[in-house]
Design a protein around this motif. Structure first.
Motif, PDB file in Angstrom:
ATOM      1  N   TYR A  33       0.829  -1.200   0.000  1.00  0.00           N
ATOM      2  CA  TYR A  33       0.000   0.000   0.000  1.00  0.00           C
ATOM      3  C   TYR A  33       0.865   1.251   0.000  1.00  0.00           C
ATOM      4  O   TYR A  33       1.982   1.251   0.507  1.00  0.00           O
ATOM      5  N   TYR A  35       0.086   5.273   1.294  1.00  0.00           N
ATOM      6  CA  TYR A  35      -0.787   6.258   1.915  1.00  0.00           C
ATOM      7  C   TYR A  35      -0.034   7.584   1.929  1.00  0.00           C
ATOM      8  O   TYR A  35       1.194   7.616   1.831  1.00  0.00           O
ATOM      9  N   GLN A  37       0.016  11.617   4.006  1.00  0.00           N
ATOM     10  CA  GLN A  37      -0.503  12.459   5.082  1.00  0.00           C
ATOM     11  C   GLN A  37      -0.015  13.874   4.835  1.00  0.00           C
ATOM     12  O   GLN A  37       1.171  14.176   5.036  1.00  0.00           O
ATOM     13  N   LYS A  42      -5.411  14.014   7.926  1.00  0.00           N
ATOM     14  CA  LYS A  42      -5.439  12.595   8.226  1.00  0.00           C
ATOM     15  C   LYS A  42      -4.615  11.795   7.216  1.00  0.00           C
ATOM     16  O   LYS A  42      -4.293  12.283   6.134  1.00  0.00           O
ATOM     17  N   VAL A  43      -4.285  10.589   7.590  1.00  0.00           N
ATOM     18  CA  VAL A  43      -3.612   9.663   6.684  1.00  0.00           C
ATOM     19  C   VAL A  43      -4.633   9.204   5.644  1.00  0.00           C
ATOM     20  O   VAL A  43      -5.732   8.748   5.990  1.00  0.00           O
ATOM     21  N   PHE A  45      -5.534   6.966   2.080  1.00  0.00           N
ATOM     22  CA  PHE A  45      -5.177   5.843   1.226  1.00  0.00           C
ATOM     23  C   PHE A  45      -4.965   6.315  -0.208  1.00  0.00           C
ATOM     24  O   PHE A  45      -5.739   7.101  -0.739  1.00  0.00           O
ATOM     25  N   PHE A  91       3.566   7.213   3.170  1.00  0.00           N
ATOM     26  CA  PHE A  91       3.817   5.980   3.910  1.00  0.00           C
ATOM     27  C   PHE A  91       3.556   4.774   3.028  1.00  0.00           C
ATOM     28  O   PHE A  91       2.533   4.689   2.360  1.00  0.00           O
ATOM     29  N   GLN A  99      -1.713  -4.501   8.592  1.00  0.00           N
ATOM     30  CA  GLN A  99      -0.801  -3.628   7.854  1.00  0.00           C
ATOM     31  C   GLN A  99       0.298  -3.104   8.771  1.00  0.00           C
ATOM     32  O   GLN A  99       0.024  -2.618   9.871  1.00  0.00           O
ATOM     33  N   TYR A 100       1.510  -3.191   8.291  1.00  0.00           N
ATOM     34  CA  TYR A 100       2.668  -2.621   8.962  1.00  0.00           C
ATOM     35  C   TYR A 100       3.206  -1.494   8.091  1.00  0.00           C
ATOM     36  O   TYR A 100       3.375  -1.668   6.885  1.00  0.00           O
ATOM     37  N   PHE A 101       3.481  -0.379   8.742  1.00  0.00           N
ATOM     38  CA  PHE A 101       3.850   0.823   8.021  1.00  0.00           C
ATOM     39  C   PHE A 101       5.347   1.079   8.069  1.00  0.00           C
ATOM     40  O   PHE A 101       6.014   0.771   9.057  1.00  0.00           O
ATOM     41  N   GLY A 102       5.833   1.687   7.007  1.00  0.00           N
ATOM     42  CA  GLY A 102       7.202   2.173   6.989  1.00  0.00           C
ATOM     43  C   GLY A 102       7.306   3.521   7.667  1.00  0.00           C
ATOM     44  O   GLY A 102       6.293   4.110   8.064  1.00  0.00           O
ATOM     45  N   PRO A 103       8.526   4.044   7.788  1.00  0.00           N
ATOM     46  CA  PRO A 103       8.748   5.309   8.497  1.00  0.00           C
ATOM     47  C   PRO A 103       8.326   6.535   7.712  1.00  0.00           C
ATOM     48  O   PRO A 103       8.269   7.629   8.264  1.00  0.00           O
TER      49      PRO A 103
ATOM     50  N   TYR B  36      -3.352   2.814  15.831  1.00  0.00           N
ATOM     51  CA  TYR B  36      -1.930   2.949  15.546  1.00  0.00           C
ATOM     52  C   TYR B  36      -1.389   4.124  16.362  1.00  0.00           C
ATOM     53  O   TYR B  36      -2.102   5.091  16.636  1.00  0.00           O
ATOM     54  N   HIS B  43       7.598   5.951  12.749  1.00  0.00           N
ATOM     55  CA  HIS B  43       6.520   5.545  11.856  1.00  0.00           C
ATOM     56  C   HIS B  43       5.311   5.036  12.644  1.00  0.00           C
ATOM     57  O   HIS B  43       5.375   4.881  13.856  1.00  0.00           O
ATOM     58  N   LEU B  44       4.255   4.814  11.927  1.00  0.00           N
ATOM     59  CA  LEU B  44       3.041   4.277  12.525  1.00  0.00           C
ATOM     60  C   LEU B  44       3.293   2.857  13.024  1.00  0.00           C
ATOM     61  O   LEU B  44       3.788   2.008  12.299  1.00  0.00           O
ATOM     62  N   PHE B 103      -8.450   6.128   7.951  1.00  0.00           N
ATOM     63  CA  PHE B 103      -7.910   6.664   9.192  1.00  0.00           C
ATOM     64  C   PHE B 103      -8.738   7.826   9.711  1.00  0.00           C
ATOM     65  O   PHE B 103      -9.310   8.606   8.937  1.00  0.00           O
ATOM     66  N   GLY B 104      -8.746   7.981  11.031  1.00  0.00           N
ATOM     67  CA  GLY B 104      -9.211   9.203  11.632  1.00  0.00           C
ATOM     68  C   GLY B 104      -8.136  10.268  11.529  1.00  0.00           C
ATOM     69  O   GLY B 104      -7.027  10.014  11.057  1.00  0.00           O
ATOM     70  N   THR B 105      -8.466  11.463  11.980  1.00  0.00           N
ATOM     71  CA  THR B 105      -7.545  12.592  11.871  1.00  0.00           C
ATOM     72  C   THR B 105      -6.432  12.542  12.907  1.00  0.00           C
ATOM     73  O   THR B 105      -5.491  13.312  12.828  1.00  0.00           O
TER      74      THR B 105
END
Lengths: 110, 113
Positions: A33, A35, A37, A42-43, A45, A91, A99-103, B36, B43-44, B103-105
Motif C-alpha cells: 500500500y 498512503y 498524510q 489525516k492519513v 489511502f 507511507f 498492515q505494517y507501516f514504513g517510516p 496505531y 513511523h506508525l 484513518f481518523g484525523t
C-alpha cells in the motif's frame, strides 16, 4: 522483527519534476500500500497492490501517480509531474493479516 | 459520508492520569478496527486490533480498546499514562470487502511529567 523500510526519508523537488519513492515491504507479505498524510491532515489511502497489479486506488491516485514492483523486494511510487499540493508524508505499508507501516518519506515540492 | 472520527484533537495529561481517546466510525457491516501510534519522528506502529470475538482488546504497552457495536465506537484506554506515551494516536477502520484502511484525523497526546 522485520520492518517496512522506505527511502529517501526526505525529498525536496521542484514543481513539475518526477519523483520516485521507494519501499521495501516485509518479505513474506503479499499486499502493498501507499498512503499519504498532508501536514495537519489525516492519513489518506492512495493505492493497494497485489499479485503485481493495482487492486484498489483512491480518487487521489490519478494519472500522475504510478506504482511498480520492479523486482522481488522493492515497491515504488512514482509521481510524474509534481505539484505543490503533493507535498506530504508518504507511507508505504505491507500486510499479511495486519498492515505494517514504513517510516515514511517526507516530500516537499517547491 | 462514511468516515472515522476522532473528536479529541489534542489531549494533555499528567503522568499517572487515565486516558480515553474516542473513535467513532460510520461504516455498516462487519469492520476490522485498529489503533496505531506514531511517536515523534517515528513511523506508525500497531497498538492493537479488533477483528472479532471479545470486544475488549488488549494491546501493547498497557493499552486496551473496547468495541461497542451499538455505538459504532472503538475507544482507546490506558489506566495510567507515562511521559513516553506522548505521541499521535490514529484510529483506523477496514471496511468489509475493502483492502485499505480508513484513518481518523489523529489525536495528539502530550503527557506532562
Amino acid at each position: 522483527e522485520p520492518e517496512v523500510t522506505q527511502t529517501p526519508s526526505h525529498q525536496v523537488t521542484q514543481m513539475g519534476q518526477e519523483v520516485i519513492l521507494r519501499c521495501v515491504p516485509i518479505s513474506n507479505h503479499l499486499y502493498f500500500y501507499w498512503y499519504r498524510q498532508i501536514l495537519g491532515q489525516k492519513v489518506e489511502f492512495l493505492v493497494s497492490f497485489y499479485n503485481n497489479e493495482i487492486s484498489e486506488k483512491s480518487e487521489i491516485f490519478d494519472d500522475q501517480f504510478s506504482v511498480e514492483r520492479p523486482d522481488g523486494s522493492n515497491f515504488t511510487l512514482k509521481i510524474r509531474s509534481t505539484k505543490l499540493e503533493d507535498s506530504a508524508m508518504y507511507f508505504c505499508a505491507s500486510r499479511q493479516e495486519t498492515q505494517y507501516f514504513g517510516p515514511g518519506t517526507r516530500l516537499l515540492v517547491l | 459520508a462514511q468516515s472515522v472520527s476522532q473528536h479529541n484533537h489534542h489531549v494533555i495529561l499528567s503522568e499517572a492520569a487515565s486516558l480515553e481517546l474516542g473513535c467513532n466510525y460510520s461504516y455498516g457491516g462487519t469492520v476490522n478496527l485498529f489503533w496505531y501510534v506514531q511517536y515523534p519522528g517515528q513511523h506508525l506502529q500497531l497498538l492493537l486490533k479488533y477483528f472479532s470475538g471479545d470486544p475488549l482488546v488488549k494491546g501493547i504497552k498497557g493499552f486496551e480498546a473496547e468495541f461497542i457495536k451499538s455505538k459504532f465506537s472503538f475507544n482507546l484506554r490506558k489506566p495510567s499514562v507515562q511521559w513516553s506515551d506522548t505521541a499521535e494516536y490514529f484510529c483506523a477502520v477496514k471496511r468489509p470487502g475493502a483492502n485499505n484502511l480508513f484513518f481518523g484525523t489523529g489525536t495528539r497526546l502530550t503527557v506532562i511529567p
